[in-house]
Design a protein around this motif. Structure first.
Motif, PDB file in Angstrom:
ATOM      1  N   TYR A   1      -4.126  12.752  -8.655  1.00  0.00           N
ATOM      2  CA  TYR A   1      -4.714  12.363  -7.521  1.00  0.00           C
ATOM      3  C   TYR A   1      -5.519  13.474  -6.712  1.00  0.00           C
ATOM      4  O   TYR A   1      -5.532  14.557  -7.174  1.00  0.00           O
ATOM      5  CB  TYR A   1      -3.524  11.644  -6.395  1.00  0.00           C
ATOM      6  N   ASP A   2      -6.483  12.927  -5.878  1.00  0.00           N
ATOM      7  CA  ASP A   2      -7.366  13.724  -5.376  1.00  0.00           C
ATOM      8  C   ASP A   2      -6.625  14.576  -3.861  1.00  0.00           C
ATOM      9  O   ASP A   2      -6.481  13.668  -3.166  1.00  0.00           O
ATOM     10  CB  ASP A   2      -8.744  13.241  -5.017  1.00  0.00           C
TER      11      ASP A   2
ATOM     12  N   ALA B   1      -8.012  15.485  -1.615  1.00  0.00           N
ATOM     13  CA  ALA B   1      -8.872  15.427  -0.353  1.00  0.00           C
ATOM     14  C   ALA B   1      -8.659  13.843   0.261  1.00  0.00           C
ATOM     15  O   ALA B   1      -8.911  13.811   1.374  1.00  0.00           O
ATOM     16  CB  ALA B   1     -10.442  15.700  -0.583  1.00  0.00           C
ATOM     17  N   ALA B   2      -8.253  13.127  -0.618  1.00  0.00           N
ATOM     18  CA  ALA B   2      -8.088  11.816  -0.150  1.00  0.00           C
ATOM     19  C   ALA B   2      -6.467  11.334   0.110  1.00  0.00           C
ATOM     20  O   ALA B   2      -6.166  10.186  -0.224  1.00  0.00           O
ATOM     21  CB  ALA B   2      -8.872  10.738  -1.342  1.00  0.00           C
ATOM     22  N   ALA B   3      -5.752  12.370   0.222  1.00  0.00           N
ATOM     23  CA  ALA B   3      -4.260  12.077   0.231  1.00  0.00           C
ATOM     24  C   ALA B   3      -3.707  11.244   1.170  1.00  0.00           C
ATOM     25  O   ALA B   3      -2.770  10.447   1.099  1.00  0.00           O
ATOM     26  CB  ALA B   3      -3.366  13.467   0.471  1.00  0.00           C
ATOM     27  N   ALA B   4      -4.436  11.119   2.187  1.00  0.00           N
ATOM     28  CA  ALA B   4      -4.011  10.239   3.436  1.00  0.00           C
ATOM     29  C   ALA B   4      -4.407   8.510   3.111  1.00  0.00           C
ATOM     30  O   ALA B   4      -3.929   7.885   3.677  1.00  0.00           O
ATOM     31  CB  ALA B   4      -4.728  10.525   4.755  1.00  0.00           C
ATOM     32  N   GLU B   5      -5.320   8.667   2.193  1.00  0.00           N
ATOM     33  CA  GLU B   5      -5.840   7.002   1.818  1.00  0.00           C
ATOM     34  C   GLU B   5      -4.875   6.273   1.027  1.00  0.00           C
ATOM     35  O   GLU B   5      -4.029   6.873  -0.065  1.00  0.00           O
ATOM     36  CB  GLU B   5      -7.295   7.024   1.255  1.00  0.00           C
TER      37      GLU B   5
ATOM     38  N   ASP C   1       0.917  -1.127  -0.023  1.00  0.00           N
ATOM     39  CA  ASP C   1      -0.027  -0.092  -0.036  1.00  0.00           C
ATOM     40  C   ASP C   1       0.841   1.239  -0.194  1.00  0.00           C
ATOM     41  O   ASP C   1       1.704   1.436   0.805  1.00  0.00           O
ATOM     42  CB  ASP C   1      -0.931   0.027   1.305  1.00  0.00           C
TER      43      ASP C   1
ATOM     44  N   VAL D   1      -3.132   3.625  -1.433  1.00  0.00           N
ATOM     45  CA  VAL D   1      -3.441   3.074  -2.932  1.00  0.00           C
ATOM     46  C   VAL D   1      -2.774   1.626  -3.057  1.00  0.00           C
ATOM     47  O   VAL D   1      -1.508   1.567  -2.629  1.00  0.00           O
ATOM     48  CB  VAL D   1      -2.759   3.945  -3.908  1.00  0.00           C
TER      49      VAL D   1
ATOM     50  N   ARG E   1      -1.441   7.957  -1.180  1.00  0.00           N
ATOM     51  CA  ARG E   1      -1.829   8.327  -2.267  1.00  0.00           C
ATOM     52  C   ARG E   1      -0.960   9.723  -2.737  1.00  0.00           C
ATOM     53  O   ARG E   1      -0.900  10.304  -3.734  1.00  0.00           O
ATOM     54  CB  ARG E   1      -3.385   8.820  -2.305  1.00  0.00           C
ATOM     55  N   GLU E   2      -0.385  10.296  -1.660  1.00  0.00           N
ATOM     56  CA  GLU E   2       0.137  11.566  -2.403  1.00  0.00           C
ATOM     57  C   GLU E   2       1.568  11.239  -3.021  1.00  0.00           C
ATOM     58  O   GLU E   2       2.177  12.239  -3.679  1.00  0.00           O
ATOM     59  CB  GLU E   2       0.806  12.247  -0.872  1.00  0.00           C
TER      60      GLU E   2
END
Length: 176
Positions: free
Chosen positions: A148-149, A151-155, A135, A157, A138-139
C-alpha cells in the motif's frame, strides 16, 4: 633543618652539635639509602634469567589462547546458520491466516482465520456465510501483508468481507 632527638641520651636533651651521630638531615638519609641501593646491583645473569622466564610465560599463554581461539572462530557462523534454520522452520509451521494474508484456493479472498476454521467453513458450504460490501482503511492492507502507499493511508479501499453466520469475519476480497 630537621633534627632527631634520642630520648635515651644520657642528658635527656637533644645533642647539641652537628658532629653527633643522632643528628642528621632527611636529605642525608635519603642520599645514603640511594647510594646503598646503587651499590646493590643484581648479578649480571639475573636480568637475563628474569627476561627469559617472562618470554617463556608469554609464549605459553599465547599458545593456550591460540588453541582456544579457533573454536570461537566457528561459533559466529554456526549461530547464524542455526538462527536461519530455526526461522525457516518456524515460518513453515505457522498456521495459514495467522502469519499474514493467504489467498483461498480458486478465489480472490484473503483468508483471515486459521486453517481449521477455514476448512470447517468450506465443509459446511457457502450457505453459512454472507458477502458484506464495506470500505476498509488502506492502512489495514499493510497488516495483511499487502502493498500500500503510505501517502494514501487515510483513503478507504472498497472490499467485500465474507462473514460467517456466527459473526466471524472469515475472509476479505479487495475490489478495484
Amino acid at each position: 633543618m630537621m633534627k632527631t632527638h634520642d630520648p635515651s641520651s644520657p642528658s635527656g636533651s637533644p645533642p647539641g652539635g652537628p658532629q653527633s651521630p643522632r643528628t642528621a638531615r632527611l636529605a642525608d638519609w635519603l642520599w645514603a639509602s640511594g647510594h646503598d641501593l646503587r651499590q646493590r646491583a643484581p648479578e649480571p645473569g639475573r636480568d637475563d634469567a628474569v627476561l627469559q622466564a617472562m618470554r617463556a610465560s608469554f609464549a605459553t599463554r599465547q599458545r593456550s589462547v591460540r588453541r582456544v581461539g579457533w573454536r570461537w572462530a566457528l561459533a559466529g557462523p554456526a549461530l547464524c546458520a542455526t538462527v536461519l534454520v530455526a526461522c525457516v522452520w518456524l515460518l513453515g509451521t505457522a498456521p495459514p491466516g495467522e502469519s499474514g494474508a493467504t489467498v483461498a484456493r480458486g478465489s480472490d479472498f484473503i483468508v483471515l482465520v486459521s486453517a481449521d476454521r477455514w476448512a470447517a467453513y468450506e465443509k459446511a458450504g457457502a450457505g453459512t456465510a454472507w458477502l458484506v460490501p464495506t470500505d476498509v482503511p488502506r492502512e489495514r492492507l499493510a497488516l495483511l501483508g499487502l502493498p500500500y502507499d503510505p501517502a494514501a493511508a487515510a483513503e478507504p479501499v472498497h472490499a467485500e468481507l465474507l462473514v460467517h453466520a456466527s459473526g466471524d469475519v472469515l475472509a476479505m476480497r479487495v475490489l478495484p
